[in-house]
Structure formats: C-alpha cells, structure tokens
Design an enzyme around this catalytic site. Structure first.
Site: not given
Ligand code: CP3
Length: 345
Positions: A25, A29, A38, A75, A152
């Site tokens: 990540r 944010r 974003r 994602d 999911y």
């Molecule tokens: O690692 C990176 O920088 C690459 C991008 C990436 C994202 N999500 C961007 C993201 C990767 C590899 C993921 C993987 C992901 N997404 C997982 C597996 C890894 C983990 O964290 O366990 C899962 C379970 C998801 C599903 C997902 N996407 C959730 C549950 C959420 C909401 C939770 C949160 O942090 O808000 C997301 C959103 C998400 N994916 C964000 C980002 C940067 C935040 C969204 C935003 O900008 O508001």
C-alpha cells in the site's frame, strides 16, 4: 546478462548486503499527493480505471522515497467486477459487491475470456509504468488469491471471520469449488496479461488465508496458488511469483515448495527469527515489520527495522511491512524505515 535489479536478484535467491525494500500500500492515503490525485479522479474505482492517474499514484512513492519496487495501482476486487459482479466503495466502510451464493449465481458469471474488456485499462497502466519507471525499479503486478477474492464475492463485503464463505464451503462444496476454479482461471488470465504488458514479478494476495485450517488450507490456500503459479511459469518462464498467505502462522513453513513460489511474503504474526529458521530455508522471504511502526516511529521503529533486517541477513530477503501501511501513517516514518534498512551494518 543477469538482472541488476535488486528485487529480481533477491527473488533469484541471492543474499544481498542491503535488502531491497518496498512497502505494501505504498501508494495510498497517507500520502497527500495520493489524496490529491484520487480527488482529481473523483473516486477510488475511477482512479483504478484511469491509466494515466493510476500510473501517477504508482510513481508517487517511487519519486518520494526511491523504493526498489513499484506495485501496480489497482485492487484485488477488479476481478470480481470483470466477472460480472457490481462493485462499489462505501466511503469510510470499504467495498460492497453483489454476491455469488448459489449454483445459478455462479452460472451467471461472465466467462473468463471476457474479463479483459473490463481490465484492459489496468494493462495500459502497466504499459505506462514499464516505460516510465527508473531502470533500477522493479514493476510488480498482483491479484487477489482465489480464497480471499471468493470471501468478498460470497459475502458482498469484507467480513471479520469470513463466515459466509466458510458457510458456503460447508453447505455447498460443489458451488464453492466452482467459484474457486473460476477465480483461479481468471487470475491466470489477468496475471498473464499483466506480464505481457510489462510486469516483471507478480504477487498473490491471500489476505484471509489465516482463517483456513487443516485440509481447507491445503485445498483453498495452497492448491489454487500452486495452480496459478504453475500456469504462469509455463507461459512466462523466469517471471518470479510472490505468494502472501497472510496469517498462515506455522503453515508458512514449506510453502515455497508446496506452492512453487519464488518468495513467501510474511505478515508480522510470525517472528523474523522463527521465519529465518523455518521459512527462509525454502527461498526468498519478504517482510515483516509491523505496520503500526509507520504511525508511531521513533526509536522503536529503528530497533524493530534493524531486528528484521538482521534476522533475515543470512539469506535472500526483500524488506517490507507485515501488512499494508495505514492512512494514519506519517511519511517521515517511512523515510526513517528506509534510511534504517539501507544504513551500513
Ligand atoms: O499495495 C499497493 O499499493 C497496490 C494497490 C493495492 C490496493 N489494494 C489499493 C487500495 C493492493 C495490492 C490492494 C490489495 C487489496 N485490496 C487487498 C489485499 C491486501 C490487504 O490489504 O490485505 C484487499 C483485501 C483489498 C480489498 C480492498 N480494497 C479493501 C478491503 C479496501 C478498503 C479498505 C481501505 O483501506 O479503505 C480497498 C480499497 C483500497 N485499495 C485503497 C487502496 C489504496 C483505499 C481506497 C481509497 O483511496 O480510499
């Protein structure tokens, strides 16, 4: 000529004097420049599907910190969307999806050959990154592992214990297995396309692997990852695979061989000392500094980062966090982690 990129060298099994470093990540944010981009995109999914902006946020942490790898910005839930589910993000609450809980829901999913229609902007992001990244930076593509993605798709949201997925597995194993198989095939096609567009490494995120036990761990964490890895290796020999079965605990031992992966990514639920003795024998490991240090910083961060580096210094290691950095993290602590990891011992 063998690659000079440090991440690829570590993945090939080389023990380096300074471990290469990137961060789960890392585009997110906690960075003001991410929040600005974003906002420009409008929302998270538009950011994922606008190649110029997705490439921009991927590059931001590389410019700011000089990480050794960039991870594609996308994602894991784009694959369910490409298979035909509705997907949206509720602000402050996380993802929501339409669900698959019956044989007829499964039959209504789109065929795997159709996923590229939805996912082609992601491949374009990869192509932009392959052109624009500095020559020393490795480009990592990724997908969710089938079990995690299925949790999911079955629940329609994130769940603390993956209860709905476990319930379907118990009540209708044929439908559950059919869903896992469909996601497995889609993941092979998706990661293959990322590699063809320029991804040099791929990573499988199995964030909820830790809720699988016994034979279920073998069948739904190991077997699909093994199948995906074997298919990718057959199509793209030489492209390394990182597997991240988060929460695997003692079952991290032996996973390089069981999955056929070049690297096992570790969460911080196992100690670096234990993992060095039991997991790193099988090949390169990635991890596993606890991500709350990116919020709290200070002396505790420096000591913990040094301890992780030292524990894994005897074998191939890619420094990383045990899980993604959180939005409340301080970018100054990220810099402090990098400086600590790169200081001469
Ligand atoms: O690692 C990176 O920088 C690459 C991008 C990436 C994202 N999500 C961007 C993201 C990767 C590899 C993921 C993987 C992901 N997404 C997982 C597996 C890894 C983990 O964290 O366990 C899962 C379970 C998801 C599903 C997902 N996407 C959730 C549950 C959420 C909401 C939770 C949160 O942090 O808000 C997301 C959103 C998400 N994916 C964000 C980002 C940067 C935040 C969204 C935003 O900008 O508001």
């Amino acid at each position: 000529m063998p690659s000079q990129k440090t991440i690829l060298r570590a993945l090939a099994g080389e023990t380096l004097p300074v471990p290469p470093i990137w961060m789960m990540r890392q585009a997110g944010r906690y960075l003001p420049e991410y929040r600005a981009t974003r906002d420009m995109a409008g929302d998270f999914l538009s950011l994922c599907y606008t190649p110029e902006l997705a490439a921009e946020v991927t590059l931001q942490p590389i410019r700011r910190f000089g990480f050794d790898a960039a991870i594609l910005f996308a994602d894991i839930l784009l694959v369910p969307q490409a298979l035909g589910l509705d997907l949206w993000f509720e602000t402050g609450e996380g993802p929501r999806l339409s669900t698959v809980t019956t044989a007829s829901d499964l039959a209504e999913l789109r065929p795997v050959s159709d996923i590229h229609q939805t996912l082609s902007p992601v491949y374009e992001t990869v192509r932009i990154l392959a052109r624009e990244l500095p020559p020393e930076t490795t480009l990592i593509g990724f997908a969710g592992a089938p079990w995690t993605v299925a949790t999911y798709m079955i629940a329609g949201r994130g769940t603390p214990d993956q209860g709905p997925a476990h319930a379907l597995l118990a009540q209708d194993r044929a439908t559950f297995q059919g869903l896992i198989d469909r996601i497995t095939e889609a993941t092979i096609a998706y990661l293959s396309a990322q590699i063809e567009a320029g991804a040099e490494v791929v990573k499988l995120f199995d964030s909820w692997a830790g809720s699988l036990t016994g034979r279920d761990f073998d069948d739904f964490a190991i077997a699909p990852a093994r199948k995906i890895t074997a298919a990718l290796k057959a199509r793209h020999p030489g492209v390394p695979v990182i597997a991240f079965p988060r929460g695997a605990g003692e079952r991290f031992e032996g996973l390089h061989a069981a999955i056929g992966a070049d690297c096992i990514a570790l969460d911080d639920g196992v100690s670096a000392e234990w993992a060095a003795a039991h997991v790193q024998r099988g090949g390169c490991v990635q991890g596993n500094l606890a991500s709350p240090h990116m919020v709290t910083g200070g002396k505790a961060l420096i000591e913990a980062a040094r301890a992780v580096r030292l524990a894994f210094a005897g074998g191939p290691h890619i420094f990383n966090l045990g899980h993604g950095i959180t939005p409340d993290a301080d970018p100054a602590n990220v810099q402090l982690m990098i400086d600590t990891v790169r200081e001469p011992l």
